[in-house]
Design a protein around this motif. Structure first.
Motif, mmCIF file in Angstrom:
data_model
loop_
_atom_site.group_PDB
_atom_site.id
_atom_site.type_symbol
_atom_site.label_atom_id
_atom_site.label_comp_id
_atom_site.label_asym_id
_atom_site.label_seq_id
_atom_site.Cartn_x
_atom_site.Cartn_y
_atom_site.Cartn_z
ATOM 1 N N PHE A 166 0.811 -1.259 0.071
ATOM 2 C CA PHE A 166 -0.025 -0.062 0.095
ATOM 3 C C PHE A 166 0.815 1.352 0.040
ATOM 4 O O PHE A 166 0.695 2.350 -0.599
ATOM 5 C CB PHE A 166 -0.952 0.242 1.297
ATOM 6 C CG PHE A 166 -2.183 -0.889 0.925
ATOM 7 C CD1 PHE A 166 -3.335 -0.249 0.224
ATOM 8 C CD2 PHE A 166 -2.166 -2.209 1.443
ATOM 9 C CE1 PHE A 166 -4.393 -0.933 0.115
ATOM 10 C CE2 PHE A 166 -3.483 -2.813 1.194
ATOM 11 C CZ PHE A 166 -4.479 -2.350 0.589
ATOM 12 N N LYS A 210 1.080 1.837 -4.005
ATOM 13 C CA LYS A 210 -0.214 2.664 -3.920
ATOM 14 C C LYS A 210 0.077 4.248 -3.662
ATOM 15 O O LYS A 210 -0.115 5.223 -4.517
ATOM 16 C CB LYS A 210 -1.363 2.115 -3.194
ATOM 17 C CG LYS A 210 -2.074 0.657 -3.903
ATOM 18 C CD LYS A 210 -2.970 0.283 -3.290
ATOM 19 C CE LYS A 210 -3.524 -1.107 -3.856
ATOM 20 N NZ LYS A 210 -3.440 -1.285 -5.307
ATOM 21 N N HIS A 211 0.166 4.539 -2.547
ATOM 22 C CA HIS A 211 0.423 5.827 -1.904
ATOM 23 C C HIS A 211 1.849 6.585 -2.975
ATOM 24 O O HIS A 211 1.229 7.614 -3.251
ATOM 25 C CB HIS A 211 0.634 5.909 -0.458
ATOM 26 C CG HIS A 211 -0.294 5.695 0.383
ATOM 27 N ND1 HIS A 211 -1.349 6.440 0.748
ATOM 28 C CD2 HIS A 211 -0.851 4.722 0.886
ATOM 29 C CE1 HIS A 211 -2.178 6.175 1.453
ATOM 30 N NE2 HIS A 211 -2.042 5.073 1.644
#
Length: 196
Positions: free
Chosen positions: A27, A31-32
């Protein structure tokens, strides 16, 4: 594709477990950080900063461009400072001497660094940096700020945005900060000081 791309991790996604889980890496990095890269690439055209380096953008920009560029720079320094099995548990050489000179001892430095990280309100970063005279300082930087905006050379950082630790530690930010020392690659931090 834009000017900037997502930097590859120098280790496997599960290599930092149990300190940082594969899930958190997925994540946090996948993603971030990827979103910050995509956002910055979308914002750069016609900004006047198309040819600027990431560091120049962080020092010159404002608003969304600054927020995304700052987060990219911060995360690149953050992810690259870790090693699955560091060769040493604390700094040596000039960095060790500077820590002793400016904080009294390595343990005193760690205690102050963790305290500053745990007490930063909201989202942001805690940093060890060197000033123009080589003095080591600890700063708290809110949101996407970076010490280079203050003329400092960033050496070491702990991310205290909740996305950095919440999947593994929930609301126990101090436990997360205490665990990170196990995976710091002091060779990387020492190299950053040499480049100062």
């Amino acid at each position: 594709m834009g000017k900037f791309s997502l930097t590859a991790l120098p280790y496997e996604a599960d290599a930092l477990e149990p300190v940082i889980s594969r899930n958190t890496i997925g994540f946090h990095h996948g993603k971030h950080l990827a979103a910050y890269v995509n956002n910055l690439n979308a914002l750069l055209p016609d900004s006047g900063l198309e040819e600027a380096s990431l560091e120049e953008i962080v020092c010159k920009a404002s608003g969304g461009i600054l927020n995304n560029a700052g987060q990219i720079l911060n995360h690149e320094l953050y992810f690259s400072q870790f090693a699955p099995q560091p060769t040493k548990a604390e700094p040596t050489g000039a960095l060790a001497e500077g820590v002793k000179r400016d904080f009294g001892s390595f343990e005193a430095f760690k205690e102050e660094f963790q305290k500053k990280g745990a007490s930063l309100f909201g989202s942001g970063w805690v940093w060890l940096s060197a000033d123009k005279d080589g003095k080591l300082v600890i700063t708290q930087e809110a949101n996407a700020a970076n010490p280079i905006q203050k003329g400092l050379t960033p050496l070491l950082t702990f991310d205290v945005w909740e996305h950095a630790y919440y999947l593994d530690y929930q609301n126990r930010r101090p436990d997360h900060l205490a665990a990170l020392w196990q995976i710091i690659d002091w060779n990387i931090i020492e190299e950053r000081l040499k480049k100062d």
